[in-house]
Design an enzyme around this catalytic site. Structure first.
Site, PDB file in Angstrom:
ATOM      1  CE  LYS A  25      50.650  44.394  51.172  1.00  0.00           C
ATOM      2  NZ  LYS A  25      50.632  43.643  49.902  1.00  0.00           N
ATOM      3  NE  ARG A  95      54.270  45.767  46.812  1.00  0.00           N
ATOM      4  CZ  ARG A  95      54.986  44.639  46.813  1.00  0.00           C
ATOM      5  NH1 ARG A  95      54.433  43.524  47.230  1.00  0.00           N
ATOM      6  NH2 ARG A  95      56.231  44.627  46.402  1.00  0.00           N
ATOM      7  N   GLY A 104      49.202  36.559  50.052  1.00  0.00           N
ATOM      8  CA  GLY A 104      49.249  35.899  48.751  1.00  0.00           C
ATOM      9  C   GLY A 104      47.906  35.613  48.115  1.00  0.00           C
ATOM     10  CG  MET A 106      43.043  39.546  47.430  1.00  0.00           C
ATOM     11  SD  MET A 106      42.268  40.929  48.280  1.00  0.00           S
ATOM     12  CE  MET A 106      43.388  41.182  49.641  1.00  0.00           C
ATOM     13  NE  ARG A 347      52.362  39.800  55.916  1.00  0.00           N
ATOM     14  CZ  ARG A 347      52.143  39.428  54.669  1.00  0.00           C
ATOM     15  NH1 ARG A 347      51.205  40.029  53.958  1.00  0.00           N
ATOM     16  NH2 ARG A 347      52.827  38.451  54.114  1.00  0.00           N
ATOM     17  CG  HIS A 465      51.325  30.546  49.003  1.00  0.00           C
ATOM     18  ND1 HIS A 465      50.795  29.279  48.963  1.00  0.00           N
ATOM     19  CD2 HIS A 465      50.278  31.397  49.134  1.00  0.00           C
ATOM     20  CE1 HIS A 465      49.481  29.362  49.055  1.00  0.00           C
ATOM     21  NE2 HIS A 465      49.145  30.625  49.160  1.00  0.00           N
ATOM     22  CB  SER A 788      23.293  22.269  79.282  1.00  0.00           C
ATOM     23  OG  SER A 788      24.367  22.097  78.389  1.00  0.00           O
ATOM     24  CB  CYS A 863      27.107  20.881  76.131  1.00  0.00           C
ATOM     25  SG  CYS A 863      25.445  20.464  75.588  1.00  0.00           S
ATOM     26  CE1 TYR A 883      28.434  23.694  80.900  1.00  0.00           C
ATOM     27  CE2 TYR A 883      27.271  24.705  82.748  1.00  0.00           C
ATOM     28  CZ  TYR A 883      27.311  23.783  81.703  1.00  0.00           C
ATOM     29  OH  TYR A 883      26.239  22.973  81.467  1.00  0.00           O
TER      30      TYR A 883
END
Length: 927
Positions: A25, A95, A104, A106, A347, A465, A788, A863, A883
């Site tokens: 923020k 804030r 929402g 905090m 944001r 919210h 694997s 895997c 992979y």
């Protein structure tokens, strides 16, 4: 002498790149200020101060408030008002602002600086006594709740009493009386009663000194970093617990100064669908919390367009400018005060999977971003949402529609009604599908929302919210359903005469905002229907966006993506979703079928080789059929089939009664069956007689499985297919285990090839799932055609955790802050969900290096469940795996995560190359 670290920044002193220090923020407020947008002046206290606060045992750092006073003086000069001045007071908001967006979770305090004296100054400034006391009562209520710990509901009870009195005077139903109906005298009374309540509940007076108010508010914001809802949100979203929050102190602007004022929250594109255009809610004569908290149901932004067209056009121009600057869809908060527009926050907007894909593709076509940027823009986890089911069309026509609300987060969800977050969690643990029904959700409901299939609220808008958090979670959500009247006391809601009680089924449509009575069946998503041929691609706009986006993904990724699949239908779906093979087929699941289990039990309990041969002869055709189906579906693609892994006792009776029934079926004495069952029982199954150890002691089982694999493959080859079987021996920890079991497997494979006269190329490898295998990978690799990683079991053996036990016993505690050591959880993430890079990952890295030192081209994959988790996939790319393999519905997630890893690597290489060029230029200039 070390330079003292700067602890406070005016907005104009910061910039977007300082997000870790100023919070999301604060960094964006700084960026907007420097862009020249109308941002109310203020300053940010850094996240480092928050961390110091916790290191100090929950005390503000020495001298901080002196610095705050200095910076407040600078703000006072900008606005021409003075903090705490009874004649011309400056009021501020306080804030939170973490580096990662936590909407929402905090705390925020508005209108800070009011007391019995400064409220008179506010009246002089505005010439509006009612407004001033409305701001005062809001401040006392918010401060009393957040800072002094008095339950918000107690303040609401006082307000409701005042509204009831007004209702009587106005001749209205109390439910029809709004805050705006309260008179100045009502609000003055509210302030006094609120203060009396605080004194009664806390034993302390409400602080009148604005500087004391500010100090207490700053500390409260720091404390809110570790409130239960913030901790839960971080855990659910894998946000580190040690970042801390910044505090933003900003000049108040007021949307509740009449009908030429108001407040709004909006998105630069539709966060549910991705459609271009401002998508916003607006509330005239209100403060921002009224919209965000869902206290009042807002109007569509078109109200502003019709009633204040100049403000609307100005807002559109800022929305466009912010989107072009940040090159992403923005979530904007704004206030109109007496006909002047202020931008309070921007944001990156939370969005659904559908919206994420469309926004990314549209922005590429608009020239805002490149395909590389688009790949990085989409949160990979959101792609699962595209595969969500929808209501079955025929059933939907018959369903009883009972209410209409605001569509907040798409999809279809059905379940039993519950009215509290705790009940949602408890019912879900029992295996129930639930819909959480609330007036409006608050950050305290985060766990219940996570557990529920969907969320329904009677209040709030598309930026409330409930809506924002549901979209982030991928939960179906309908908000602002004002037709329903919720009775928490009796655990029911009524709508147009229909009573729906706790436990009754309802179904909610988050795409259209409709609520149905009953458990409406669901059908596959649009993407699934297109890829399975139930729907033509040209009939689906969503699929066209998806196909184009995934083409960019697959052009960029280096990692292959395979599927964990045990059945042909699973393999078929996985291939349609982009799987390039099967990285894990578990054969043990095949033995549990009712028509097979008795034969396998006979094999385990056999007394002599002949009886074992008889049992195997009956099992072999079943296994051959299993493998035939998998190899056929994956024609031309590799299929890794893991030989039997779990301990044998899992297939045997668990009770004496079951043992008696098995003995009768096998024609053997009960005592003999029960004695063998007891003998085979594992005290620690994870570390016992399982995996390759079975192949050593029960070689017949592995030999039968290899025969079934090869017979199926040879048959397919005869039929013109191209099977690519890969035989995997599990749980190898010592090279000799692989040598013994591989020798048997090769012998059987070559026998089948000789018998059939068909040569099928096959590979034999192992699953790496114990630490010793990683450390001795160079020895094991000499006898393996592939590795694997089974990261589920590797995580268990590295940590000494049992995955089945830790979840319900202590994992939650490990992810929470340690008592007395705020901000330091034992684990930052559940290692069974997110790969533990420092321990498990380091062993994987060692394994890869050692294995490829003797076999540079050794194929290595993963895997475990981590194969579909984005952070884990990025790590697999980093250490050079070939992979990843995951469940079918996570294949698009893994494909995108793999592409993101490649794009990040490319961008990092470009940055390094540019830095080298700059250094070279500097040297040349010097020379």
């Amino acid at each position: 002498m070390a330079r003292k670290q700067k602890r406070i920044y005016l907005f104009e002193e910061g910039k977007a790149e300082m997000r870790m220090l100023l919070g999301n923020k604060g960094a964006n407020l700084a960026e907007m200020t420097n862009l020249g947008l109308p941002v109310p002046p203020g300053f940010t206290i850094t996240t480092e101060v928050c961390r110091e606060y916790y290191r100090n045992g929950g005390k503000l750092p020495e001298g901080l408030m002196d610095e705050v006073r200095q910076y407040m003086t600078k703000v006072e000069k900008k606005v021409g008002r003075k903090f705490g001045d009874p004649e011309n007071p400056l009021l501020v908001s306080v804030r939170s602002g973490a580096p990662a967006s936590m909407p929402g979770m905090m705390d925020t305090i508005l209108n800070l600086g009011l007391n019995d004296q400064t409220v008179q100054g506010l009246i002089k400034q505005t010439n509006d006594e009612r407004f001033a006391y409305d701001a005062y009562r809001r401040f006392v209520q918010m401060f009393g709740d957040i800072v002094m710990g008095v339950d918000r509901e107690e303040f609401e009870h006082i307000l409701n009493e005042l509204k009831a009195r007004r209702a009587k005077e106005l001749g209205k139903d109390p439910k029809e009386v709004r805050d705006t109906d309260l008179t100045t005298e009502d609000l003055k009374e509210a302030v006094q009663r609120f203060k009396a309540l605080i004194r009664e509940r806390t034993g302390r007076d409400f602080p009148d000194d604005p500087w004391q108010q500010l100090e207490m508010a700053i500390e409260a914001v720091f404390k809110s970093w570790n409130n239960p809802r913030a901790i839960s949100y971080r855990r659910i979203n894998n946000i580190p617990h040690d970042l801390g929050t910044a505090v933003n102190v900003q000049t108040m602007v007021f949307g509740n100064m009449g009908w030429d004022s108001g407040t709004g929250v909006g998105f630069t594109r539709d966060p549910a669908t991705g459609k271009p255009g401002l998508y916003a809610d607006y509330l005239p004569n209100a403060q921002g919390e009224d919209v965000v908290a869902g206290i009042r149901t807002p109007m569509d932004i078109q109200w502003l367009a019709q009633n204040m067209p100049n403000i609307y056009e100005e807002l559109l121009s800022y929305a466009k400018r912010l989107e072009e600057h940040y090159k992403d869809m923005q979530d904007i908060e704004f206030t109109v005060e007496k006909g002047k527009l202020y931008i309070l926050q921007t944001r990156t907007g939370k969005r659904t999977g559908i919206a994420a894909i469309r926004i990314a593709v549209d922005m590429v076509h608009e020239g805002l971003i490149t395909p590389d940027d688009a790949v990085l823009m989409v949160d990979a986890r959101l792609l699962e949402q595209l595969l969500y089911p929808q209501f079955e069309e025929a059933a939907l026509k018959q369903a009883k529609r009972i209410a209409k609300g605001i569509a907040a987060s798409p999809g279809a969800a059905a379940g039993r009604v519950v009215f509290t977050s705790d009940d949602a969690v408890e019912w879900a643990k029992r295996g129930e599908r639930v819909i959480l029904v609330r007036h409006m959700t608050s950050p305290d409901d985060i766990e219940g929302m996570h557990a529920a299939q969907g969320i329904l609220t009677s209040e709030g808008g598309r930026t409330s919210h409930a809506a924002v958090v549901a979209r982030a979670m991928g939960k179906t959500c309908v908000v602002g359903c004002r037709d329903i009247f919720i009775d928490y006391a009796n655990k029911q809601f009524t709508v147009n005469g229909t009573v729906v009680k706790e436990g009754d089924y309802i179904s909610i449509d988050g795409t259209n905002g409709v609520v149905y009575l009953g458990d409406v069946p669901v059908v596959p998503s649009e993407i699934i229907r297109v890829i399975t041929g139930e729907m033509k691609p040209e009939e689906s706009e969503l699929y066209r966006y998806y196909a184009e986006f995934m083409s960019w993904v697959d052009e960029r990724r280096k990692l292959g993506v395979q599927a964990n699949a045990d059945k042909p239908e699973e393999a078929r779906l996985a291939r349609l979703l982009g799987a390039e093979g099967i990285g894990l087929a578990r054969t043990e699941h095949m033995f549990f079928a009712p028509e097979r289990l008795p034969y396998f039990q006979q094999l385990i309990l056999a007394d002599d080789p002949k009886e074992r041969e008889e049992a195997m002869a009956k099992i072999l055709p079943f296994q051959r059929e299993d493998f035939y189906g998998l190899l056929k579906e994956m024609d031309g693609l590799p299929v890794i089939i893991r030989l039997l892994d779990p301990p044998l006792h899992e297939f045997l009776p668990h009770t004496e009664q079951e043992a008696r029934e098995l003995a009768e079926r096998l024609g053997k004495p009960f005592e003999e069956i029960w004695a063998k069952t007891v003998r085979l029982h594992e005290h620690n199954p994870m570390l016992g007689h399982r995996g390759c150890r079975l192949g050593v002691t029960f070689p017949e089982i592995y030999r039968m499985q290899v025969r079934a694999i090869m017979e199926a493959a040879c048959q397919l080859k005869k039929e013109g297919y191209n099977p690519k079987p890969k035989i995997e021996i599990p749980l190898v920890g010592h090279v000799n285990e692989l040598i013994v079991t591989r020798r048997d497997a090769e012998e059987v494979a070559e026998q089948v090839i000789a018998e059939t006269g068909v040569r099928v190329d096959y590979m034999i490898g192992t699953m790496i799932e114990v630490p010793r295998a990683c450390i001795t990978a160079d020895q094991i690799a000499k006898f393996a055609d592939f590795f694997s990683f089974g990261t589920n079991d590797l995580t268990q053996t590295v940590f000494g955790f049992s995955r089945d036990d830790v979840e319900g016993k202590f994992m939650a505690d490990y992810l929470e802050e340690v008592p007395g050591k705020e901000g330091t959880p034992i684990l930052k993430a559940n290692p069974f969900e997110v790969l533990d890079r420092e321990g498990v990952g380091e062993l994987m890295r060692i394994c890869v290096q050692k294995a490829r030192s003797v076999k540079p081209d050794l194929e290595i994959g993963i895997c475990g469940e981590h194969g579909g988790e984005p952070n884990s996939v990025w790590f697999c790319h980093e250490i050079g795996l070939n992979y990843v393999s995951c469940s079918a519905f996570r294949i698009p997630v893994a494909r995108l995560a793999a592409a993101q890893a490649a794009v990040r690597e490319k961008k990092e290489a470009e940055k390094k190359a540019a830095a080298r060029r700059r250094r070279k230029e500097v040297v040349e200039i010097r020379d």
